[in-house]
Structures are given as C-alpha cells and as structure tokens.
Design a protein around this motif. Structure first.
Motif, PDB file in Angstrom:
ATOM      1  N   VAL A 127      11.866   8.240  -0.974  1.00  0.00           N
ATOM      2  CA  VAL A 127      11.327   7.045  -1.628  1.00  0.00           C
ATOM      3  C   VAL A 127      10.436   7.470  -2.781  1.00  0.00           C
ATOM      4  CG1 VAL A 127       9.903   4.983  -1.329  1.00  0.00           C
ATOM      5  CG2 VAL A 127      11.418   5.735   0.530  1.00  0.00           C
ATOM      6  N   GLY A 128      10.743   7.001  -3.968  1.00  0.00           N
ATOM      7  CA  GLY A 128       9.893   7.280  -5.116  1.00  0.00           C
ATOM      8  C   GLY A 128       8.690   6.356  -5.148  1.00  0.00           C
ATOM      9  N   ALA A 129       7.730   6.675  -6.003  1.00  0.00           N
ATOM     10  CA  ALA A 129       6.568   5.802  -6.170  1.00  0.00           C
ATOM     11  C   ALA A 129       7.016   4.431  -6.673  1.00  0.00           C
ATOM     12  CB  ALA A 129       5.581   6.430  -7.141  1.00  0.00           C
ATOM     13  N   PHE A 130       6.376   3.385  -6.188  1.00  0.00           N
ATOM     14  CA  PHE A 130       6.674   2.027  -6.647  1.00  0.00           C
ATOM     15  C   PHE A 130       5.464   1.149  -6.377  1.00  0.00           C
ATOM     16  CE2 PHE A 130       7.724   2.001  -2.204  1.00  0.00           C
ATOM     17  CZ  PHE A 130       7.600   0.699  -1.750  1.00  0.00           C
ATOM     18  N   ARG A 131       5.547  -0.105  -6.773  1.00  0.00           N
ATOM     19  CA  ARG A 131       4.477  -1.065  -6.538  1.00  0.00           C
ATOM     20  C   ARG A 131       5.001  -2.204  -5.670  1.00  0.00           C
ATOM     21  NH1 ARG A 131       2.959  -1.811 -12.807  1.00  0.00           N
ATOM     22  NH2 ARG A 131       4.002   0.143 -13.285  1.00  0.00           N
ATOM     23  N   LEU A 132       4.164  -2.681  -4.764  1.00  0.00           N
ATOM     24  CA  LEU A 132       4.580  -3.744  -3.853  1.00  0.00           C
ATOM     25  C   LEU A 132       3.479  -4.786  -3.739  1.00  0.00           C
ATOM     26  CD1 LEU A 132       6.935  -4.502  -1.911  1.00  0.00           C
ATOM     27  CD2 LEU A 132       5.634  -3.398  -0.087  1.00  0.00           C
ATOM     28  N   ALA A 133       3.878  -6.041  -3.700  1.00  0.00           N
ATOM     29  CA  ALA A 133       2.897  -7.120  -3.551  1.00  0.00           C
ATOM     30  C   ALA A 133       2.180  -7.001  -2.214  1.00  0.00           C
ATOM     31  CB  ALA A 133       3.596  -8.473  -3.651  1.00  0.00           C
ATOM     32  N   PRO A 134       0.886  -7.325  -2.161  1.00  0.00           N
ATOM     33  CA  PRO A 134       0.123  -7.170  -0.920  1.00  0.00           C
ATOM     34  C   PRO A 134       0.490  -8.164   0.168  1.00  0.00           C
ATOM     35  CG  PRO A 134      -1.245  -8.153  -2.624  1.00  0.00           C
ATOM     36  CD  PRO A 134       0.029  -7.738  -3.286  1.00  0.00           C
ATOM     37  N   TYR A 135       1.218  -9.222  -0.185  1.00  0.00           N
ATOM     38  CA  TYR A 135       1.666 -10.202   0.804  1.00  0.00           C
ATOM     39  C   TYR A 135       2.900 -10.930   0.265  1.00  0.00           C
ATOM     40  CZ  TYR A 135      -1.682 -12.763  -2.146  1.00  0.00           C
ATOM     41  OH  TYR A 135      -2.388 -13.248  -3.210  1.00  0.00           O
ATOM     42  N   PRO A 136       3.605 -11.671   1.114  1.00  0.00           N
ATOM     43  CA  PRO A 136       4.812 -12.364   0.650  1.00  0.00           C
ATOM     44  C   PRO A 136       4.512 -13.404  -0.424  1.00  0.00           C
ATOM     45  CG  PRO A 136       4.713 -12.299   3.057  1.00  0.00           C
ATOM     46  CD  PRO A 136       3.373 -11.845   2.563  1.00  0.00           C
TER      47      PRO A 136
END
Length: 216
Positions: free
Chosen positions: A24-33
């Motif tokens: 898995v490469g670095a990425f950004r994800l929202a803290p909640y749905p």
C-alpha cells in the motif's frame, strides 16, 4: 483528510480460505464517512433528512459514490479520477490513477487504514469504537461519536458499511464490488477489520455508505 503512511497488508477471504499480501502506497483518507450534509450539498440538492446532517449518508450505490467523488473533485478544482458510460453494471467505469481528485479507497487501503498498525480482530473494544447491533438502538449515528483508531480515523468499524473500489471476485460474482467495516445492525462477527462483503454496484441499503480517499 488524514495522511496514511505506506506499508503492506495481508488480506483474507474466509470463503475460499485464501490470503494475499498487498503493498500500500501513501494516500489520504477522510477521518469519517461522507455525511448526509456533505453528500447533498455537493450534489446541489435538498437533503431528504435535514434533521440528521451529521449521520453518514446511506442508501447510496457504488455508482452513486463514484459520481459523488467526481462532483467533489470538480467542486474543488481537482481532476476527477473516474470516467463512466451507461453500463448498468458499472463495468465501463475507468480509474485514472494519476488524477489528483477524490476516489474510493481500494480494499487493501481500507483494511490497512482500519487496522492502523494493529493485528487483532479490530483496533479497540467494540463498544468503544463502533455502533453495532448491541449498542446502536437499530439506527445509524452521527459520525465521529465513537473512539478513533491510532491514526485518527473514526467509524472504520460499525455504523455503516463502506464501499471500496475493488471488484470482489469477477470470475465468480461478475461486477459485484466490495464493501467493508460492518454497520449499526450487525453482530460482532460483521464488525471486524477483515470482514468482506459484496454486492451489485447498484445496491442501495440503509447501512451502506462510503468515505473518500485521495492519492498523494
């Protein structure tokens, strides 16, 4: 958006008793749905349930989620990640991996982010981190009202299931897409970091939503 560091994850399929490792490469994800408030604002439409703006949006299909990602990208001046035609199965949706817009996480990204460096069934005590059948009262709750994981991500377990980008097993299930995480109606067995579910990309149900990701 929360910065997720690179790493690797071992995925399991309980049905076939198989496992596979994914880098898995670095990425950004929202803290909640994605919430109802955000979803309907981006779509420029009135919310059918304005009294619950902070609950995760539900009754959204995989195709709805892909469209939302593109709309949000355009609204923020980013390049959309997806292009699509009229195929009812969503088989014509293509993913531009070089685009800087919003997208659905891959299944590997989702589980890697959910675990946040842990290796157990889930990243904390179920009642502390999740809304599930035993404590939800049968309803979906506002986002970020349970404890987050070590990377600051809320509701990865429980409250609503979350669509991922991936096909589940195209050789057996055709266009069915993966969703993860368990929901407010689920028993503990469904609320595990490794639990995989699937359905047709047009499915809409009352405990299935999504969260957005971005590539670096």
């Amino acid at each position: 958006m929360i910065e997720i560091p690179p790493g690797r994850i071992l995925l399991h399929d309980e049905g076939t008793k198989t496992g596979w490792t994914v880098e898995v490469g670095a990425f950004r994800l929202a803290p909640y749905p994605v919430t109802r408030e955000l979803y309907h604002a981006v779509r420029d439409e009135a919310s059918p349930d304005p009294a619950r703006p902070r609950t995760p949006v539900t009754d959204v299909s995989w195709k709805d989620a892909v469209l939302f990602c593109n709309l949000l990208s355009r609204a923020e001046g980013l390049t959309p990640c997806y292009s699509a035609g009229d195929d009812p199965d969503g088989q014509d949706v293509t993913f531009d991996r070089g685009a800087d817009g919003y997208r659905l996480p891959s299944e590997a990204e989702w589980e890697y982010a959910c675990r946040a460096g842990t290796h157990g069934v889930r990243y904390g005590e179920l009642d502390e981190i999740a809304w599930h059948r035993g404590n939800s009262g049968g309803v979906v709750h506002d986002v970020a009202t349970r404890a987050p994981n070590a990377w600051g991500l809320h509701d990865m377990i429980g409250n609503v299931w979350e669509w991922c980008w991936d096909l589940y097993d195209p050789g057996v299930y055709g266009p069915y897409r993966v969703f993860r995480g368990g929901g407010a109606h689920d028993l503990p067995r469904g609320c595990r970091a490794s639990c995989r579910r699937k359905s047709h990309p047009t499915l809409r149900i009352d405990d299935l939503g999504f969260r957005v990701a971005r590539s670096p």
